[in-house]
Design a protein around this motif. Structure first.
Motif, PDB file in Angstrom:
ATOM      1  N   TYR A 184       5.181   1.438   9.276  1.00 35.32           N
ATOM      2  CA  TYR A 184       6.320   1.918   8.480  1.00 35.32           C
ATOM      3  C   TYR A 184       7.346   0.800   8.266  1.00 35.32           C
ATOM      4  O   TYR A 184       7.839   0.595   7.157  1.00 35.32           O
ATOM      5  N   GLY A 238      -3.512  12.480   6.445  1.00 35.06           N
ATOM      6  CA  GLY A 238      -2.435  12.742   7.394  1.00 35.06           C
ATOM      7  C   GLY A 238      -1.915  14.155   7.278  1.00 35.06           C
ATOM      8  O   GLY A 238      -1.666  14.833   8.289  1.00 35.06           O
ATOM      9  N   TYR A 239      -1.767  14.615   6.035  1.00 41.22           N
ATOM     10  CA  TYR A 239      -1.290  15.983   5.815  1.00 41.22           C
ATOM     11  C   TYR A 239      -2.267  17.008   6.380  1.00 41.22           C
ATOM     12  O   TYR A 239      -1.856  17.996   7.006  1.00 41.22           O
ATOM     13  N   LEU A 279       3.633  14.657  -0.475  1.00 35.90           N
ATOM     14  CA  LEU A 279       3.457  15.467   0.731  1.00 35.90           C
ATOM     15  C   LEU A 279       4.090  16.843   0.561  1.00 35.90           C
ATOM     16  O   LEU A 279       3.473  17.871   0.889  1.00 35.90           O
ATOM     17  N   ILE A 308      -2.474  11.347  -5.720  1.00 36.35           N
ATOM     18  CA  ILE A 308      -2.418  12.093  -4.460  1.00 36.35           C
ATOM     19  C   ILE A 308      -3.119  13.441  -4.596  1.00 36.35           C
ATOM     20  O   ILE A 308      -3.937  13.822  -3.753  1.00 36.35           O
ATOM     21  N   LEU A 311      -2.418   9.616   2.965  1.00 33.22           N
ATOM     22  CA  LEU A 311      -1.390  10.658   2.972  1.00 33.22           C
ATOM     23  C   LEU A 311      -2.037  12.036   3.041  1.00 33.22           C
ATOM     24  O   LEU A 311      -1.608  12.898   3.821  1.00 33.22           O
ATOM     25  N   TYR A 371      -3.230   4.397   0.242  1.00 27.63           N
ATOM     26  CA  TYR A 371      -2.089   5.124   0.809  1.00 27.63           C
ATOM     27  C   TYR A 371      -2.123   6.596   0.391  1.00 27.63           C
ATOM     28  O   TYR A 371      -1.804   7.483   1.194  1.00 27.63           O
ATOM     29  N   ALA A 372      -2.497   6.860  -0.849  1.00 32.53           N
ATOM     30  CA  ALA A 372      -2.587   8.249  -1.325  1.00 32.53           C
ATOM     31  C   ALA A 372      -3.651   9.008  -0.536  1.00 32.53           C
ATOM     32  O   ALA A 372      -3.440  10.166  -0.126  1.00 32.53           O
ATOM     33  N   LEU A 383       8.812  10.196   6.347  1.00 33.15           N
ATOM     34  CA  LEU A 383       8.654   9.543   5.043  1.00 33.15           C
ATOM     35  C   LEU A 383       9.987   9.420   4.315  1.00 33.15           C
ATOM     36  O   LEU A 383      10.296   8.375   3.729  1.00 33.15           O
ATOM     37  N   TYR A 388       6.497  14.927   9.656  1.00 29.78           N
ATOM     38  CA  TYR A 388       5.867  13.904   8.822  1.00 29.78           C
ATOM     39  C   TYR A 388       6.716  13.655   7.574  1.00 29.78           C
ATOM     40  O   TYR A 388       6.985  12.509   7.200  1.00 29.78           O
ATOM     41  N   LYS A 445      -5.282   1.297   6.754  1.00 26.83           N
ATOM     42  CA  LYS A 445      -3.839   1.021   6.704  1.00 26.83           C
ATOM     43  C   LYS A 445      -3.582  -0.472   6.624  1.00 26.83           C
ATOM     44  O   LYS A 445      -2.697  -0.925   5.877  1.00 26.83           O
ATOM     45  N   LEU A 465       5.363   9.048  -1.951  1.00 30.57           N
ATOM     46  CA  LEU A 465       4.556   9.673  -0.898  1.00 30.57           C
ATOM     47  C   LEU A 465       5.234  10.943  -0.379  1.00 30.57           C
ATOM     48  O   LEU A 465       4.562  11.947  -0.112  1.00 30.57           O
TER      49      LEU A 465
END
Length: 215
Positions: A201, A48-49, A96, A138, A45, A41-42, A62, A58, A7, A92
């Motif tokens: 963020y 995170g998902y 998601l 993504i 993501l 970031y992709a 976003l 989540y 990050k 993003l």
């Protein structure tokens, strides 16, 4: 290399990229460095998902920061409010939501190909950052999530190279170097608390606002 480090790298390279775009538009090196940010970031993501306990929360987060960031984004890059290009949080968010509906396609009786087409159309129509190519990035991480690391990154890299060559341009090809950093990801979170999470963020709209004020 944990989530926190990735990050941080993504954030720093993104800020460098934006500095170059706004203040040093003739210097390609800033943009090259910035190509590392979005693939990271992709990837994060998708991670995170796959690990979140509440995907809807989540998604709301976003979308909230997409809306918060839009004014600083417009001011920094356009000098005023307009709607010809939307910030990366929208990209993003769409990514998601796409993964969510792909996983829920049987429950909702949805055609997966149609879900992907709709997502790419929405990204294109809304003129989000990276457009439908961002969704391709993504989904390339999403669809290779169960593969062995080397095979996964090799296939993602191939997708990125083909898409970049066909649809973007030379500079974007440097995005594949982000996969070297992702290769060393160890699956751990690293330092984590609500303050750090909020800062990652907030730094997006904040740095854009600072750049606008400096202009």
């Amino acid at each position: 290399m944990n989530v926190f480090v990735l990050k941080l790298i993504a954030l720093v390279t993104m800020i460098i990229d934006h500095y170059g775009a706004i203040f040093q538009s003739g210097v390609t090196e800033y943009r090259i460095i910035g190509r590392l940010a979005f693939p990271i970031y992709a990837f994060l993501l998708v991670e995170g998902y796959l690990h979140t306990r509440d995907v809807k929360k989540y998604a709301r987060r976003l979308l909230l920061f997409a809306l918060i960031s839009e004014i600083p984004f417009d001011l920094a890059f356009r000098g005023g409010l307009e709607f010809s290009h939307q910030n990366i949080f929208f990209t993003l968010f769409i990514g998601l939501v796409t993964m969510y509906f792909l996983d829920k396609s049987e429950d909702y009786n949805l055609n997966k190909t149609l879900v992907i087409i709709v997502a790419m159309l929405v990204a294109t129509i809304l003129f989000v950052d990276y457009s439908f190519i961002g969704i391709v990035y993504i989904l390339s991480f999403y669809y290779t999530r169960d593969m062995e690391k080397k095979e996964r990154l090799l296939k993602v890299g191939l997708v990125m190279l083909v898409v970049n060559l066909a649809l973007v341009g030379f500079t974007q090809q440097f995005a594949v170097f982000s996969l070297i950093l992702i290769y060393f990801y160890n699956g751990k979170l690293g330092p984590r608390n609500k303050i750090l999470q909020a800062l990652f963020y907030i730094m997006y709209p904040l740095h854009l606002l600072v750049f606008y004020l400096i202009q």
